[in-house]
Design an enzyme around this catalytic site. Structure first.
Site, PDB file in Angstrom:
ATOM      1  N   GLU A 240     -12.017 -14.047 -18.567  1.00 18.64           N
ATOM      2  CA  GLU A 240     -11.333 -13.536 -17.379  1.00 18.64           C
ATOM      3  C   GLU A 240     -11.479 -12.027 -17.229  1.00 18.64           C
ATOM      4  O   GLU A 240     -11.405 -11.496 -16.106  1.00 18.64           O
ATOM      5  CB  GLU A 240      -9.847 -13.921 -17.426  1.00 18.64           C
ATOM      6  N   ASP A 289      11.359 -22.630 -12.295  1.00 20.59           N
ATOM      7  CA  ASP A 289       9.924 -22.423 -12.159  1.00 20.59           C
ATOM      8  C   ASP A 289       9.498 -22.219 -10.707  1.00 20.59           C
ATOM      9  O   ASP A 289      10.295 -22.299  -9.783  1.00 20.59           O
ATOM     10  CB  ASP A 289       9.176 -23.620 -12.762  1.00 20.59           C
TER      11      ASP A 289
END
Length: 522
Positions: A240, A289
């Site tokens: 990444e 969440d």
């Protein structure tokens, strides 16, 4: 532009009026989260990055909502608007279409090779601001950090805006992810790397290889492009930090950790070093969440802290997730825009995609396509389910190319009008997100694909597909010219709009409508 660190980004946000400094004393327990939630959902002029400078019990300021708008997210990734991400990435891809799967796979490999060839891989430095202070042993105390509790029923305090670095225990290839971490005590954290994520794969490989410790570094802060990169769903074994280097236009600088065989961003604010024992699990959660629901308690690995390094006056970054829209929506929108060219690499008929806030990433994707043959929508549905983490999408809606999928009202107008529910859907069972509470079994549940394109005779549609209602262009022009004569002060929105978007298909030129109508009767 590339920001050297989080401080440069904060300074730029303040310069352009995108930062709110809060000097009033605030608590890291619930209060910061409530303020942030109201700002995220408030008027556009109020939606700013928040720097809390007076956090009770800590000398560290807390930054939230840094990436919580399209403007700030684009600025973080070095573009004027998020659509530029697709254009910039698309320019790296060859214009001619690949012929066959082999050429498609080669093309994808060429893209990542191109990033490596222009020298955007990470660079190792010997000294780093993030190691100005080094805390070891008992001094490496998590209680030094103003870690937030975001929601009343959360299992405790959680690190949220993380850049978590680990290596494949067999191949040695680095993975960078963004996972929440629950604070158990002063020296242990719950490591919530989900079933389908890179960190969880490292855990599985470590168990198979008999490895008893997985080195981990948790970076907090740094260049916002680096911070965001951990959330990008890259193919396996792709670093990444390579993507972050391309976005920045220069390599990410890394420094070797002091207690673990890893490298972490040199310009970070804080790095937590430690290890995970793949054989050790503890209950983690609940956690409010991004689905808008509390994720229930489940077993996850434990990270044992071996060191904390930081700048002399660090800034603690955090994100708050919950009922959308919140900051993570814009982080996901950047992912959607950036990866559109890669979707087109394998499914060249795709015109555009939208993962609306209401779908919390994995529940819904709207896709417009250039329909060219019978059953084309079904081909795209199955192709998307076979494309990396798109396998987790619970609902895929396919519409015709002229439909603006970025306007959810318009897309749903066409979808609900164009579907025969007895014929135009695919329902099957497959992998779903580990956070999906609706599935009857963990990470395995039902998914639906909806063909909301105009149906053709060659697909068994024997009736004549109707034309959309649309005024003739001469009359529209006449009314526009005489609008003030009728006594109205300003030009009205185009008639027959299918929703609030600026590019409604129903307000487009009649020629476009007629062309699509003819195609519908093929």
């Amino acid at each position: 532009m590339a920001f050297r660190d989080l401080r440069e980004f904060i300074a730029k946000l303040e310069e352009i009026g995108e930062l709110q400094r809060i000097t009033a004393p605030v608590s890291a327990e619930l209060e910061i989260a409530e303020i942030t939630d109201r700002v995220c959902k408030g008027p556009a002029g109020q939606n700013k990055a928040l720097l809390f400078e007076n956090v009770k019990g800590s000398s560290m300021p807390v930054l939230t909502n840094a990436l919580g708008s399209g403007r700030r997210m684009a600025l973080a990734l070095g573009v004027d608007n998020l659509d530029e991400l697709a254009a910039n990435l698309g320019s790296l891809l060859k214009p001619e279409l690949p012929k066959g799967l082999g050429q498609m796979m080669n093309r994808a490999g060429d893209y990542w090779d191109a990033l490596r060839s222009i020298g955007l891989g990470p660079a190792i430095v010997k000294k780093a601001p993030v190691q100005e202070i080094v805390l070891l042993g008992a001094d490496a105390d998590l209680n030094r950090l103003p870690i937030l509790q975001c929601w009343p029923q959360d299992g405790g305090r959680f690190l949220t805006m993380t850049t978590i670095i680990s290596r494949d225990p067999v191949k040695g290839i680095r993975n960078v992810g963004m996972y929440r971490c629950q604070v158990y005590d002063s020296h242990t954290l719950g490591m919530h790397w989900q079933l389908h994520k890179g960190g969880a794969e490292h855990e599985r490989k470590a168990q198979q290889a008999g490895v008893d410790r997985i080195p981990v570094a948790i970076s907090l802060g740094g260049d916002p492009a680096v911070m965001w990169s951990g959330s990008a769903p890259l193919p396996p074994d792709i670093d990444e930090f390579l993507l972050a280097g391309w976005l920045r236009g220069k390599p990410v600088e890394l420094v070797r950790c002091v207690t673990q065989p890893l490298e972490a961003p040199a310009e970070a604010e804080i790095v937590i070093e430690g290890y995970v024992d793949p054989a050790e699990k503890r209950p983690e959660g609940p956690f409010g969440d991004h689905t808008g629901y509390y994720t229930p308690v489940d077993s996850y690995p434990v990270l044992h802290v071996t060191a904390i390094t930081m700048r002399r006056q660090p800034i603690y970054p955090a994100t708050v997730v919950g009922l959308p829209p919140m900051e993570d929506y814009w982080m996901g929108k950047a992912t959607e825009r950036l990866f559109l060219p890669l979707m087109r690499l394998f499914l060249s008929e795709i015109v555009d995609v939208n993962m609306p806030a209401e779908g919390v990433f994995h529940n819904l994707i709207l896709v417009s396509i250039r329909k060219r043959f019978p059953g084309h929508a079904r081909k795209v549905i199955n192709g998307l389910w076979g494309l990396g983490l798109m396998m987790l999408t619970k609902c895929i809606v396919i519409v015709d190319e002229a439909v603006n999928v970025q306007n959810v009202s318009e897309a749903m107008f066409h979808a609900l009008n164009n579907v025969d529910w007895s014929r135009d859907i695919i329902v099957q069972e497959g992998p779903v997100d580990a956070l999906d509470h609706a599935s009857y079994r963990f990470a395995l549940g039902g998914k639906i694909g909806i063909d909301a394109t105009r149906k053709w005779a060659s697909e068994g549609y024997t009736r004549e597909w109707p034309e959309l209602v649309a005024m003739s262009e001469p009359i529209k022009q006449q009314v526009s010219e005489r609008w003030r004569e009728y006594g109205f002060a300003a030009e009205a929105a185009p008639a027959n709009s299918a929703g609030p978007g600026s590019r409604s298909l129903l307000s487009r030129p009649a020629a476009v409508v007629r062309r699509l109508a003819r195609r519908g009767n093929n």
